[in-house]
Design an enzyme around this catalytic site. Structure first.
Site, PDB file in Angstrom:
ATOM      1  N   CYS A 152     -26.469  -2.693  -7.830  1.00 37.58           N
ATOM      2  CA  CYS A 152     -27.758  -3.008  -7.209  1.00 37.58           C
ATOM      3  C   CYS A 152     -27.532  -3.453  -5.774  1.00 37.58           C
ATOM      4  CB  CYS A 152     -28.461  -4.097  -7.994  1.00 37.58           C
ATOM      5  SG  CYS A 152     -28.704  -3.618  -9.689  1.00 37.58           S
ATOM      6  N   GLU A 153     -27.108  -2.525  -4.961  1.00 35.13           N
ATOM      7  CA  GLU A 153     -26.687  -2.850  -3.605  1.00 35.13           C
ATOM      8  C   GLU A 153     -26.680  -1.526  -2.847  1.00 35.13           C
ATOM      9  OE1 GLU A 153     -25.592  -5.910  -1.335  1.00 35.13           O
ATOM     10  OE2 GLU A 153     -25.048  -6.247  -3.433  1.00 35.13           O
ATOM     11  N   ARG A 179       0.809  -1.217   0.000  1.00 35.08           N
ATOM     12  CA  ARG A 179       0.000   0.000   0.000  1.00 35.08           C
ATOM     13  C   ARG A 179       0.851   1.279   0.000  1.00 35.08           C
ATOM     14  NH1 ARG A 179      -4.928  -0.089   2.661  1.00 35.08           N
ATOM     15  NH2 ARG A 179      -4.150  -1.992   3.626  1.00 35.08           N
TER      16      ARG A 179
HETATM   17  C1  LIG Z   1      -0.621  -7.868   2.553  1.00 40.48           C
HETATM   18  C2  LIG Z   1       0.736  -8.221   2.954  1.00 40.48           C
HETATM   19  C3  LIG Z   1       1.756  -7.277   2.841  1.00 40.48           C
HETATM   20  C4  LIG Z   1       1.536  -5.877   2.349  1.00 40.48           C
HETATM   21  O1  LIG Z   1       0.734  -5.136   3.197  1.00 40.48           O
HETATM   22  P1  LIG Z   1       0.543  -3.570   2.940  1.00 40.48           P
HETATM   23  O2  LIG Z   1      -0.416  -3.151   3.979  1.00 40.48           O
HETATM   24  O3  LIG Z   1       0.025  -3.402   1.561  1.00 40.48           O
HETATM   25  O4  LIG Z   1       1.903  -2.949   3.085  1.00 40.48           O
HETATM   26  C5  LIG Z   1       3.040  -7.684   3.176  1.00 40.48           C
HETATM   27  N1  LIG Z   1       3.287  -8.947   3.616  1.00 40.48           N
HETATM   28  C6  LIG Z   1       2.314  -9.863   3.746  1.00 40.48           C
HETATM   29  C7  LIG Z   1       2.647 -11.218   4.209  1.00 40.48           C
HETATM   30  C8  LIG Z   1       1.011  -9.542   3.427  1.00 40.48           C
HETATM   31  O5  LIG Z   1       0.054 -10.455   3.564  1.00 40.48           O
END
Ligand SMILES: *Cc1c(COP(=O)(O)O)cnc(C)c1O
Length: 489
Positions: free
Chosen positions: A413-414, A331
């Site tokens: 539709c929600e 993210r």
């Molecule tokens: C989802 C996930 C991430 C990434 O998480 P972010 O919140 O996008 O940084 C990293 N490692 C594992 C094992 C994950 O499941």
């Protein structure tokens, strides 16, 4: 008449009335996004009306420049903070947040590695030409085919999630006469939430090997220790080290630091008890971004330094050399690089009773305006799935109109089909206007669906003043592609 208000009693407490509805709150937007002289939202100088005309809407608009800059920023900040501790950090971009071949290649070009969690994601990495040595594979229920594919691609690491899986990986590798490189995913009992973290002794979730108490198999050993012992005993497994991932959308570094401390302590104990060296420790992802003006993400350098301080002091205390550290941001690299462009269709205003807490007199109602756009939960499932908050601005023009509390909704539709639950938008927003929702780079396109047979939007990447598809939008042909036809009835 359009009804306008200042602060609405229907708004959540955290939502302030913006002093300028045309302004962009910088932390939520990609670099290169600004209003042009005509007042229109533009990215790298390309106005949204042009993007709409060329690519249609809804549309994911991603700044390649911004993506690359954030990827590099993580790599540089963590390398700098950990240089004297373990010679730098391996940064694995979490592909599940958003992945296509173009993005995989940018990740590699910026010196990052790539985390995958399925055979499909491995296929994208392979198509992008990513060296298997720079790939990791996650997942709590990898199939034999996925494990074989990982071995075919000579993956740098398979992150093993359970004792069952450890045995399965060992067997498959052994059958191939190969050695699988393995990390063990542990659950340290640290759960980070947006503004705090909680530490619990026991784990009640599907992921990982518990570090707590006795495993059900062998009295006295936690599942985590049992896995270390088993992995060490297999000839077909090379145990690289330990892994944890404590949550998502985390702002404060304390949770990461506590997890690091717990894993290092465990790692030191395992090294001495089993006379092994575990050269790697992965502290996962989860770094937060700004979805709304009240979100306050920390710069990568600040988090890196806080984590480095704990790793340094814990290793000194334990008298061990620090393992090579890796992290897995998703993210925080892709989220803010992207906004979603929508066109406004219908509008309506309803009157709603004031919430009791607002202390308004009985029978007093307040307006809430519903602004419907041409996408919705099919291109952004996070509000429905997680109650996630987003923000939005009028993108196609500026206005001097008053702020009006609005709810941006989709066309599905929600009734729960909400894109932005609460936002102040100009009172004169009308059909044909374009809205932009920032922070949609992560877990939006990746979670998109064809609900109601909507075509999933494509992703346009902008770089150096040009825009191009990196994933084209779906067509009606795509929607019908898998339908076997009436001839088969
Ligand atoms: C989802 C996930 C991430 C990434 O998480 P972010 O919140 O996008 O940084 C990293 N490692 C594992 C094992 C994950 O499941």
């Amino acid at each position: 008449m359009t009804e306008t208000t200042g602060a609405s009693p229907l708004a959540p407490e955290w939502l302030a009335v913006p002093s300028d509805l045309n302004a962009l709150h910088a932390p939520m937007w990609a670099a290169g996004v600004e209003r042009n002289d005509g007042g229109e939202l533009a990215i790298d100088g390309i106005p949204v009306s042009e993007l709409k005309a060329q690519f249609g809407s809804p549309l994911f608009v991603m700044s390649e420049t911004d993506f690359r800059a954030r990827a590099r920023a993580f790599k540089d900040a963590f390398d700098a903070a950990f240089e004297d501790i373990c010679g730098g950090v391996d940064v694995y971009y979490a592909g599940k947040s958003f992945l296509c071949t173009a993005v995989a290649s940018w990740v590699a070009e910026e010196g990052l590695r790539l985390d995958t969690c399925s055979g499909g994601e491995l296929a994208v990495a392979a198509r992008a030409g990513i060296d298997g040595a720079n790939l990791g594979l996650h997942g709590n229920n990898k199939s034999d085919a996925e494990i074989n594919r990982a071995l075919d691609m000579k993956l740098g690491r398979i992150v093993v999630d359970s004792l069952d899986e450890l045995e399965r990986v060992a067997k498959i590798a052994s059958g191939r006469g190969e050695v699988a490189k393995v990390m063990l995913r542990l659950t340290p009992g640290v759960h980070a939430h947006t503004h705090e973290f909680i530490a619990t002794a026991h784990e009640d979730q599907k992921f990982g090997l518990s570090m707590a108490g006795d495993s059900t198999e062998e009295a006295g050993l936690s599942a985590a220790e049992e896995a270390v012992a088993a992995a060490t005993a297999y000839d077909s497994v090379e145990l690289l080290g330990l892994h944890c991932h404590i949550g998502s959308q985390i702002f404060e570094p304390e949770g990461f630091a506590l997890a690091a401390e717990k894993l290092l302590t465990f790692l030191a104990a395992m090294q001495s008890k089993y006379s092994i060296t575990l050269p790697e420790l992965d502290l996962g992802g989860g770094y937060g971004i700004a979805y709304t003006p009240v979100d306050t993400p920390r710069p990568a350098a600040e988090i890196a330094q806080a984590m480095a301080a704990v790793v340094r002091s814990t290793c000194a205390q334990l008298g061990i050399t620090s393992p090579r550290i890796s992290i897995e941001p998703g993210r925080a690299i892709v989220g803010s690089s992207t906004f979603t462009l929508y066109e406004v269709g219908t509008l309506k205003t309803v009157r709603v009773d004031a919430p009791e807490a607002a202390g308004a007199a009985e029978n007093v109602t307040f307006p809430r305006r519903y602004v419907s756009v041409d996408g919705g939960m099919s291109d952004n499932a996070r509000p429905v799935l997680y109650d996630a908050d987003y923000s939005a601005v009028l993108a196609s023009r500026t206005t001097l109109a008053e702020p009006q509390l609005s709810r941006v909704v989709g066309k599905h539709c929600e009734s729960g089909d909400i894109v932005v639950r609460d936002v102040y938008l100009p009172a004169d927003v009308a059909a044909g206007d374009l809205l932009a929702v920032p922070g949609t780079g992560a877990y939006c396109w990746a979670l998109s669906s064809n609900y109601n047979y909507l075509a999933r939007p494509g992703v346009v990447a902008v770089r150096g003043g040009t825009a191009r598809w990196i994933v084209r939008g779906e067509t009606e042909e795509d929607l019908l592609n898998r339908d076997m036809g009436v001839a088969n009835v």
